[in-house]
Design an enzyme around this catalytic site. Sequence first.
Site, mmCIF file in Angstrom:
data_model
loop_
_atom_site.group_PDB
_atom_site.id
_atom_site.type_symbol
_atom_site.label_atom_id
_atom_site.label_comp_id
_atom_site.label_asym_id
_atom_site.label_seq_id
_atom_site.Cartn_x
_atom_site.Cartn_y
_atom_site.Cartn_z
ATOM 1 N N HIS A 407 0.831 -1.207 0.000
ATOM 2 C CA HIS A 407 0.000 0.000 0.000
ATOM 3 C C HIS A 407 0.865 1.257 0.000
ATOM 4 C CE1 HIS A 407 -3.495 -2.337 2.168
ATOM 5 N NE2 HIS A 407 -3.381 -2.656 0.892
ATOM 6 N N PRO A 408 1.884 1.366 -0.866
ATOM 7 C CA PRO A 408 2.745 2.560 -0.826
ATOM 8 C C PRO A 408 1.995 3.808 -1.270
ATOM 9 C CG PRO A 408 3.240 1.260 -2.783
ATOM 10 C CD PRO A 408 2.267 0.448 -1.971
#
Length: 482
Positions: A407-408
């Site tokens: 989930h960057p």
Amino acid sequence: LGGTSILNYMIYVRGNRGDYDEWRDMGLEGWGYEDVLPYFKKSENFDSDVDKKDVYHNTGGDLTVTTNNHREPIIETFLEAGRELGYDTGDINGEFQDSGFSQSQVTMDKGFRSGTFKSFAEKHVGNNLMLLTHSHVTKIVMEGKQAVGVEILRFGQTERYLAEKEVVLSAGTIGSPQILMLSGIGDEKHLSDMGIQLIHNLPGVGQNLQDHLTVGLNMDVKDGFGLDPLAGLYPSTNTAYKEGKGPLSSNSCGGVAHIHTEVNNGSRPDIQLHMITATLAVDHGLLLKTNLGFLDEGWSWVEPHCHNSSSAILAILSRPKSRGFIKLRSSNPEDHPIIQPNYLTQQEDVDTLVAAIKFAVKLSETEAFAKAGAEVWGPDPFCGHLHFRSTEYWECYVKHVSTTIYHPVGTCAMGTVVDQRLRVKGVAGLRVVDGSVMPNIVGGNTNAPIIMIAEKGADMILQDWGKSIKIEKKQTTGKEEL
């Protein structure tokens, strides 16, 4: 096509209203919860029943979201265990977003994945949308500080496409800062080191990288409670799937929760839980072991469980304090950038995950999990020298076993790189619309919030070019308020 929506777990979680109010309070006008809720609803076709559906959800949007897909029995165990510990079960995208257990809402339509390309874009291809596949954007074409187009590499040839109004960059948290820096927009010294001519000094490009880290509590369960890896071979499974039902419509992660750990000092939950219906043992080391980068010396911990039905409670760090960065490896657009996430560099992140795994143990000891025959795996080989289940053991476990949940966000953040209308600061005709614009990561899976950002960004573009936009805002009240 469709970015990571074509390979994610399809979990639809919006985060907490406080996440967006925090953005608003950072000076980003128009990004508070009451401002963004209409954009969550705008895209949604929610086909299931929940309380206050008309307040928090919508039908008729392009993206189908459901809870009507298949769920393994261990998911009901997870929900029952939450109730046993005093938690409510309900809609965590609604009134229980601050604390509660829920069936996972997923982007799925009659058993099939609702990817963003299929849902939003495919129907426009050939009309007002031209789509080029096998195309690698190498830089933004600039005339002074005005973006005028893009340069791409396609089938070995360099091509240029010019924009009539503006360029919209949606290459994601890794790709967008890379393209900006390759185009001469970024930190002056770093670009000089890479031999790239400076167009605009914008030191925030590539900084502020945030990601959700997870650590799992693995357990063996009774046969029939977890994922059946052979389900796809049964004739009944394929018959059911023709109606969008049965095991092939499972995302294998059918339970989710938001909790406050014992070390949380904030008003928002600091941990998200997922109940996943399989572990590394499910495929006997054929694929998952390599995909997750699991070391050979750790396999002795997993192997004894390969012939058992197994599941895991995943604890996800909702709001990490650690920050990383993206930098160029070279001026060659085909070289992967340097990705330095700096996981667990802040002790608070370690302490929160330790508290979370202790909560997961407590959850596993409920009567509900006992009925499922849950037996937590013993000490792993990296931390076996420490007293099992001590704080020291769990801290070692977190440092050795935790992994990204992919989930960057944050590398072209609103406030530092783009303004509140997603326009790149200091240059004209260039906007970024993707997860990289989040100033702070939200407490939940990022796919739904990024779709919301795209919906809101689309309206901003139309407004800025003179189109009239009408979006309905409803005041929400009730338990969801902090």
